[in-house]
Design an enzyme around this catalytic site. Sequence first.
Site, mmCIF file in Angstrom:
data_model
loop_
_atom_site.group_PDB
_atom_site.id
_atom_site.type_symbol
_atom_site.label_atom_id
_atom_site.label_comp_id
_atom_site.label_asym_id
_atom_site.label_seq_id
_atom_site.Cartn_x
_atom_site.Cartn_y
_atom_site.Cartn_z
ATOM 1 N N GLY A 1 1.116 7.052 4.660
ATOM 2 C CA GLY A 1 1.323 8.479 4.834
ATOM 3 C C GLY A 1 2.727 8.928 4.482
ATOM 4 N N PHE A 2 3.706 8.086 4.689
ATOM 5 C CA PHE A 2 5.077 8.548 4.515
ATOM 6 C C PHE A 2 5.792 7.881 3.351
ATOM 7 C CE2 PHE A 2 3.783 9.090 8.871
ATOM 8 C CZ PHE A 2 4.009 10.441 9.041
ATOM 9 N N GLY B 1 0.824 -1.199 0.000
ATOM 10 C CA GLY B 1 0.000 0.000 0.000
ATOM 11 C C GLY B 1 0.855 1.244 0.000
ATOM 12 N N ASP C 1 -0.882 11.230 13.523
ATOM 13 C CA ASP C 1 -1.542 10.720 12.320
ATOM 14 C C ASP C 1 -2.266 9.421 12.634
ATOM 15 O OD1 ASP C 1 -2.366 10.725 9.726
ATOM 16 O OD2 ASP C 1 -0.480 10.040 8.869
#
Length: 537
Positions: free
Chosen positions: A319-320, A316, A434
Amino acid sequence: NRIGATLPRNASRSPDLFATALVGAVPQQVWALALCRGDANASYCLTCLDQAFQDLPNACPYSRDSTIYYDSCVLHYSNIRSRPGDDTTYNPTLPLRNNVNATAEPARFQRVVAALLNATVSYAVTNSTRLYASGQADFDRELPKVYAWAQCTPDLTPARCRDCLAVNIKTWAPVFTDSIGARILGMRCSYRYETTPFFDGPVMVRLAGTSANSAAPASAPAVVPNVLTPAAAAGEGRKYSVPGMVLIVLLPTAAAINLVVCFLLWRRRRPLAEANQPYPGYSAKAEDIESVDSMLIDISTLRAATGDFAETNKLGEGGFGAVYKGTLPDGEEIAVKRLSKSSAQGVEELKNELALVAKLKHKNLVRLVGVCLEQQERLLVYEFLPNRSLDKILFDTEKREQLDWGKRYKIIHGIARGLQYLHEDSQLKVVHRDLKASNILLDTNMNPKISDFGLARLFGRDQTQAVTSRVVGTYGYMAPEYVMRGNYSVKSDAFSFGVMVLEIVTGRKNNDCYNSQQSEDLLTTVRAVAQYLNMYV
Ligand SMILES: *[C@@H]1O[C@H](CO)[C@@H](O)[C@H](O)[C@H]1NC(C)=O
Ligand SMILES: *[C@@H]1O[C@H](CO)[C@@H](O)[C@H](O)[C@H]1NC(C)=O
Ligand SMILES: *[C@@H]1O[C@H](CO)[C@@H](O)[C@H](O)[C@H]1NC(C)=O
């Protein structure tokens, strides 16, 4: 889609860079408004609006009333038509602060900003048929200039434009007293000020920095056309923006406008200096750094483990950065997070940071098994968790059947324990920043493990949610004070945790965007139910 096919072209071809469109009839009606910033050229305007028509339906798929803001354009659509003569309070507004604190003299700075905004607004409403103006004022040696921009949709009368801007300035100036820049973005009127140039084209209003100590706004501005140098413009690009980053936020506007707006900024603001400070009261010791050295894994090992980061091994896009599944020579399954290149930190700084992250150990945190900092790569190697992330099960109509109440309770409990460890029990006191369902991984027994903790610090304050402009969602979890003021604390994590608990209990995703006229949003629904219970129980 019909509007999207024509509106960007119509707006970019119009001399005002403005257009509206209406299709269908009530109740199946869509009204849209598109405006580019006064300094944009036609081709840039078209690009920006085309992008907006791609992003907004994805960002706010359940909203009938949405607005998206970029540096250079705004797009709004709704099932309700808003006419320029209507009450100008219908101006969904997004306040955004530049979180760097002003100067040693914030009061004087704010006086200069106030004078500059007054002059810029006056110019826009009296001297520009497009209701657009840019301005510049002198400040001091440290911050030589302040730049401002103000603009209304050109279908407003000058008087309404002035009202619209004046209301926003009055509302937001007292909130942003200590920041070095701010943008108050509205569907009908917007303004912004910064200490670095952020617009192209001539500066229409110039205030000389003579009697900067006088409280009264400066006298009538001189109008001196001036073109910002390309160097200055390039400087802005370097210092203030990371092109391609997308930021999606939802937030309540001033209480008077009981409405929530969804927006995107095409360019993400740069991480703050503050974010680069070490954990308060704690810094990595030499032996911690050594322990990171002992965790180093060769790039060649990781390439072999992941099939050279093969697309088929991609788990996947987080976020980073992207995450790949891999298998080490000894058979251990791993998840390799390939950090996107936007971290500005050097290897030594990163090691220092990772030394601290590596010390965080708890059964409800994902275990970091290694790192690789070779050849420009920034790779973090974690244990692999076969059940992937909570969102993939919770929001899947079939898979969620596996989650009976007992399991859901266990998941909530585990997340809470992991969070308590981060906030209170670990040496470092880490604010996650987050927290969301996709950052909760599940082991074979459905025990939750928090991932991505400590990473926000590698990237600065802003969440780098978006690696591509398609990824949305984080900001539905953000506490209002963080969105509006940039204040982040353990309380903001608690807010995100609360949103997640509601999601786990209801099995519904908290929408990223919504408006108060519809009850599609989870938080709104829950608030309404809570009010009802308060009344009758
Ligand atoms: C239009 O504006 C963009 C962004 O400011 C710039 O990169 C581009 O060169 C401009 N194009 C023309 C034709 O002036
Ligand atoms: C900015 O100033 C406020 C109050 O004066 C302070 O609480 C905050 O920590 C400062 N922020 C930075 C980044 O220095
Ligand atoms: C409008 O333009 C004129 C002439 O360029 C200038 O003298 C005047 O100050 C401007 N008005 C405002 C409000 O900036």
